[in-house]
Design a protein around this motif. Structure first.
Motif, short mmCIF file in Angstrom:
data_model
loop_
_atom_site.label_atom_id
_atom_site.label_comp_id
_atom_site.label_asym_id
_atom_site.label_seq_id
_atom_site.Cartn_x
_atom_site.Cartn_y
_atom_site.Cartn_z
N GLN A 17 0.85 -1.19 0.00
CA GLN A 17 0.00 0.00 0.00
C GLN A 17 0.89 1.24 0.00
O GLN A 17 1.98 1.24 0.56
N TYR A 56 0.84 5.40 0.98
CA TYR A 56 0.17 6.42 1.77
C TYR A 56 0.84 7.76 1.56
O TYR A 56 2.02 7.85 1.25
N GLY A 93 -2.50 13.29 9.43
CA GLY A 93 -2.97 11.92 9.27
C GLY A 93 -2.53 11.30 7.97
O GLY A 93 -2.13 11.97 7.01
N LEU A 94 -2.58 9.98 7.94
CA LEU A 94 -2.22 9.23 6.75
C LEU A 94 -3.40 9.15 5.78
O LEU A 94 -4.51 8.86 6.19
N HIS A 106 -4.68 7.08 2.54
CA HIS A 106 -4.45 5.89 1.75
C HIS A 106 -4.56 6.23 0.27
O HIS A 106 -5.54 6.83 -0.16
N LEU A 159 -3.76 0.43 -3.02
CA LEU A 159 -3.37 -0.92 -2.57
C LEU A 159 -3.18 -1.77 -3.81
O LEU A 159 -4.06 -1.80 -4.69
N ARG A 176 -2.18 -5.74 -4.95
CA ARG A 176 -2.04 -7.09 -4.44
C ARG A 176 -0.87 -7.80 -5.12
O ARG A 176 -0.42 -7.41 -6.19
N TRP A 214 -3.86 -9.26 6.91
CA TRP A 214 -4.56 -8.94 8.15
C TRP A 214 -4.57 -7.45 8.47
O TRP A 214 -5.28 -7.01 9.36
N GLY A 215 -3.71 -6.71 7.79
CA GLY A 215 -3.62 -5.28 8.06
C GLY A 215 -2.46 -4.91 8.96
O GLY A 215 -2.34 -3.77 9.38
N LEU A 235 0.95 -3.83 9.10
CA LEU A 235 1.79 -3.22 8.08
C LEU A 235 3.20 -2.93 8.56
O LEU A 235 3.43 -2.55 9.71
N MET A 259 -8.98 -7.43 14.60
CA MET A 259 -7.68 -6.94 15.05
C MET A 259 -7.64 -5.42 15.00
O MET A 259 -8.17 -4.79 14.10
N PHE A 274 -4.51 -2.36 15.49
CA PHE A 274 -3.06 -2.22 15.49
C PHE A 274 -2.67 -0.85 16.04
O PHE A 274 -3.36 0.14 15.79
N TYR A 294 0.54 1.94 16.23
CA TYR A 294 1.79 2.36 15.61
C TYR A 294 2.34 3.59 16.33
O TYR A 294 1.59 4.37 16.93
N LEU A 298 5.24 -0.40 13.86
CA LEU A 298 4.19 -1.14 14.54
C LEU A 298 4.61 -1.46 15.96
O LEU A 298 5.70 -2.00 16.19
N THR A 337 -0.25 -5.70 18.08
CA THR A 337 -1.56 -6.10 17.55
C THR A 337 -2.46 -6.43 18.72
O THR A 337 -2.07 -7.22 19.60
N SER A 340 -5.02 1.50 13.96
CA SER A 340 -5.53 1.17 12.63
C SER A 340 -6.33 -0.12 12.69
O SER A 340 -6.18 -0.93 13.61
N ASN A 372 -8.27 -3.11 9.74
CA ASN A 372 -8.22 -3.57 8.36
C ASN A 372 -9.60 -4.02 7.90
O ASN A 372 -10.26 -4.81 8.59
N ASP A 432 -11.34 -3.71 3.76
CA ASP A 432 -10.87 -3.91 2.39
C ASP A 432 -9.49 -3.29 2.22
O ASP A 432 -8.73 -3.65 1.32
N GLN A 433 -9.18 -2.37 3.06
CA GLN A 433 -7.86 -1.74 3.11
C GLN A 433 -7.62 -1.37 4.56
O GLN A 433 -8.48 -1.59 5.41
N THR A 434 -6.47 -0.83 4.83
CA THR A 434 -6.15 -0.43 6.20
C THR A 434 -6.60 1.01 6.42
O THR A 434 -6.32 1.89 5.60
N PHE A 451 -6.58 4.25 9.19
CA PHE A 451 -5.88 4.79 10.35
C PHE A 451 -6.72 5.83 11.06
O PHE A 451 -7.47 6.58 10.44
N PRO A 460 -6.82 9.35 13.38
CA PRO A 460 -6.16 10.64 13.15
C PRO A 460 -4.86 10.80 13.93
O PRO A 460 -4.09 11.71 13.65
#
Lengths: 111, 111
Positions: A33, A35, A42-43, A45, A48, A50, A96-97, A99, B31, B33, B35, B45, B48, B94, B96, B98-100, B102, B104
């Motif tokens: 991914q 960013y 903030g991040l 996105h 992504l 695959r 799983w996310g 990263l 899950m 996460f 960071y 990271l 988890t 963060s 997950n 369809d995507q991750t 985050f 703010p």
């Protein structure tokens, strides 16, 4: 720990030019991914991609992935001053996310 | 998509104290996460967090320093304990889908 390296560390271009940054990683991945982060905010996105994909587009962004070389590139075409930001790649080994981020590329676009 | 909120958004703390950061997601996730982003650096990271079990920490991070709670599927907390100036960072959670996605971030300054 960080998974990957990004280069260049910094990039300075003029509006209208293209910006290319590269990301290399070490282990096999499920996806990668990209960013954007403006001035420590903030991040955001961007894309992504695959592991079974080779190229992806989103607006002015083009991302490639070469799993044999464990590398990816992000191309920003026709850059604008608003593209000034830090860009990070992040790999997800198992979807799983969880990263692992690269060190980032700081891009400055001057009018 | 996922909407994530974090509290506090920023804080200034004295060394030796502890701060608990909250992360709330708008729907259930397996899950979560955590960071850390130190000044001028990329994201690393920390751990988890799974509901109903202890968090899994990455190399270099320990539970005594960064205890994590995950009481349900939409909420988690990260505590930064016995803080020193080196803990001054942005802390992000963060999730997950369809995507991750985050949160703010929580901007922490330790004096």
């Amino acid at each position: 720990s960080q998974q990957g390296e990004e280069d260049p560390q910094a990039l300075s271009i003029q509006e209208g030019e293209n910006a290319t940054m590269n990301c290399s990683y070490k282990t096999s991945i499920n996806n990668l991914q990209w960013y954007r982060q403006n001035s420590g905010r903030g991040l955001v996105h961007l894309i992504l991609i695959r592991s079974n994909e080779r190229e992806k587009h989103s607006g002015r962004l083009r991302v490639t992935l070469d799993t044999s070389k464990k590398s990816s590139s992000l191309l920003i075409t026709a850059s604008r001053a608003a593209d000034t930001a830090s860009y990070f790649c992040a790999t997800d080994e198992d979807s799983w996310g969880k990263l692992q981020f690269g060190a980032g590329t700081q891009v400055v676009v001057t009018p | 998509s996922a909407v994530i909120s974090q509290k506090p958004s920023r804080d200034i703390c004295q060394r030796g104290t502890s701060l608990t950061i909250q992360c709330q997601v708008d729907s259930q996730v397996t899950m979560m996460f955590w960071y850390r982003q130190q000044p001028g650096q990329s994201l690393t990271l920390i751990a988890t967090a799974n509901q109903g079990s202890e968090a899994t920490y990455e190399s270099g991070f320990v539970i005594d320093k960064f205890p994590i709670s995950r009481p349900n599927l939409t909420f988690s907390t990260l505590t930064v304990s016995n803080m020193s100036p080196e803990d001054s960072s942005i802390y992000l959670c963060s999730v997950n889908r369809d995507q991750t996605y985050f949160g703010p971030g929580t901007r922490l300054l330790v004096l």
